[in-house]
Design a protein around this motif. Structure first.
Motif, PDB file in Angstrom:
ATOM      1  N   TYR A 147       0.846  -8.119   1.804  1.00  0.00           N
ATOM      2  CA  TYR A 147       0.222  -7.054   2.589  1.00  0.00           C
ATOM      3  C   TYR A 147       0.040  -7.440   4.061  1.00  0.00           C
ATOM      4  N   THR A 165      -6.084   5.197  -1.717  1.00  0.00           N
ATOM      5  CA  THR A 165      -5.623   3.864  -1.333  1.00  0.00           C
ATOM      6  C   THR A 165      -4.658   3.900  -0.156  1.00  0.00           C
ATOM      7  N   TRP A 166      -3.626   4.750  -0.255  1.00  0.00           N
ATOM      8  CA  TRP A 166      -2.605   4.771   0.788  1.00  0.00           C
ATOM      9  C   TRP A 166      -3.136   5.386   2.078  1.00  0.00           C
ATOM     10  N   ARG A 167      -4.070   6.326   1.961  1.00  0.00           N
ATOM     11  CA  ARG A 167      -4.689   6.869   3.167  1.00  0.00           C
ATOM     12  C   ARG A 167      -5.431   5.762   3.919  1.00  0.00           C
ATOM     13  N   LEU A 197       5.059   5.447   4.859  1.00  0.00           N
ATOM     14  CA  LEU A 197       3.613   5.264   4.769  1.00  0.00           C
ATOM     15  C   LEU A 197       2.884   6.597   4.667  1.00  0.00           C
ATOM     16  N   GLY A 254      -0.683  10.102  -2.580  1.00  0.00           N
ATOM     17  CA  GLY A 254      -1.941   9.582  -3.091  1.00  0.00           C
ATOM     18  C   GLY A 254      -3.049  10.616  -3.036  1.00  0.00           C
ATOM     19  N   VAL A 291      -4.653   2.595   3.750  1.00  0.00           N
ATOM     20  CA  VAL A 291      -3.623   1.715   4.303  1.00  0.00           C
ATOM     21  C   VAL A 291      -3.139   2.271   5.640  1.00  0.00           C
ATOM     22  N   VAL A 292      -2.890   3.586   5.689  1.00  0.00           N
ATOM     23  CA  VAL A 292      -2.470   4.226   6.940  1.00  0.00           C
ATOM     24  C   VAL A 292      -3.506   3.969   8.032  1.00  0.00           C
ATOM     25  N   VAL A 346       5.256   0.723  -6.098  1.00  0.00           N
ATOM     26  CA  VAL A 346       4.769   2.034  -6.495  1.00  0.00           C
ATOM     27  C   VAL A 346       4.737   2.062  -8.015  1.00  0.00           C
ATOM     28  N   MET A 361       3.558   8.312   1.304  1.00  0.00           N
ATOM     29  CA  MET A 361       2.773   7.710   0.221  1.00  0.00           C
ATOM     30  C   MET A 361       1.317   8.142   0.300  1.00  0.00           C
ATOM     31  N   GLY A 362       0.804   8.260   1.532  1.00  0.00           N
ATOM     32  CA  GLY A 362      -0.570   8.719   1.689  1.00  0.00           C
ATOM     33  C   GLY A 362      -0.755  10.131   1.177  1.00  0.00           C
TER      34      GLY A 362
END
Length: 309
Positions: free
Chosen positions: A17, A55-57, A41, A48, A59-60, A3, A44-45
């Motif tokens: 990753y 980005t984190w959305r 997760l 973000g 990733v989710v 982070v 973080m979303g």
């Protein structure tokens, strides 16, 4: 995961990753509401989103989408609708739930709500969608062989089923072509026995009633109970060695992938060995699993051996 600036991190031992994603997928399947990884997760979303960074959305979403695959294939197959349409609807719905749960919902609950809503919309699309008659080609079933001038019909005929606009004709051609292929492979006697058991009511194909009544072009005058998937003629499972050969992997590599949780097809443990679902293998290798009718299969085999109706 880092982070902020990676240079400022004191840990220096974060997972790559792919490893992180694999662990998130496993945690989600086992129990997302009790997973600290998924709670982090989602958090973080949300952070973000507040910062205008998606980005984190993503990733989710990337860690959720893999659980859509098997269900979307099942729905598309049972209701004869486009697979990509089902998957697109599931992803869109998951993102809508993400937006709707931005406040007032615990991060522990978000992942499961996204998945549940995606599953619900998949079934709704399947039930209300327009059936699509498959135009799968069976040419890839055909093994390499020398030309045979005496053969009256080959499975890889000059007719391209994908170009046939009449669904009834395409359905009949698919069945007859597969019947001719099975005759050429010398295994039609076993298929004939399968058909006799179906006609006697001792067994049936795996086609759901919904498909029989709405997704088959000639079901209005054909015996619905004599429709089945081509995969019904194959064993349900094969050994890992055979499956690895089909995929094009050495058996040792297949074992390593299973241990790492990265084998591309689901496997089942059987004592000291592994078994692989033939249908899952067909899907992975893009081998079409067409719906066929016993009469068409037999007509194709009869024509291939030069008999008259």
């Amino acid at each position: 995961m880092h982070v902020g600036n990676v240079k400022d991190c004191d840990i220096k031992r974060h997972p790559t990753y792919p490893n992180f994603r694999a662990e998130a997928i496993r945690s989600g399947v086992l129990s997302a509401p009790t997973s600290r990884l998924w709670e982090s997760l989602i958090a973080m979303g949300r952070l973000g989103d507040l910062a205008g960074d998606d980005t984190w959305r993503l990733v989710v979403l990337d860690c959720i989408v893999p659980c859509f695959r098997s269900l979307s294939v099942q729905v598309a197959r049972e209701f004869r609708v486009e697979l990509e349409e089902i998957r697109s609807a599931m992803v869109v719905t998951a993102l809508e739930v993400w937006a709707a749960t931005a406040s007032g919902v615990s991060p522990r609950l978000v992942r499961d709500r996204m998945v549940k809503a995606a599953f619900d919309v998949a079934f709704r699309r399947g039930r209300t969608g327009t059936p699509e008659y498959t135009t799968d080609r069976l040419d890839i079933f055909v093994p390499p062989e020398a030309p045979d001038a005496g053969r009256s019909l080959r499975a890889s005929s000059i007719i391209d089923v994908g170009q046939v606009r009449d669904a009834e004709v395409a359905e009949q051609i698919r069945g007859e072509r597969l019947g001719a292929l099975l005759h050429g492979l010398g295994c039609f006697e076993a298929v004939q026995g399968f058909h006799e058991e179906m006609r006697a009511g001792r067994r049936s194909g795996s086609i759901s009633p919904a498909v029989k009544t709405s997704g088959l072009a000639r079901s209005r005058f054909s015996n619905n109970n004599l429709y089945y998937y081509a995969s019904d003629l194959y064993p349900s499972f094969i050994g890992l060695r055979e499956a690895a050969h089909v995929i094009g992997l050495p058996e040792s590599t297949a074992y390593r992938l299973i241990q790492a949780g990265e084998f591309p097809v689901p496997v089942a443990r059987a004592g000291n060995s592994y078994k692989v679902s033939v249908r899952a293998l067909m899907h992975f290798t893009d081998i079409p699993d067409a719906i066929v009718h016993a009469d068409d299969i037999e007509n194709g085999a009869r024509h291939a051996r030069g008999a008259t109706r």
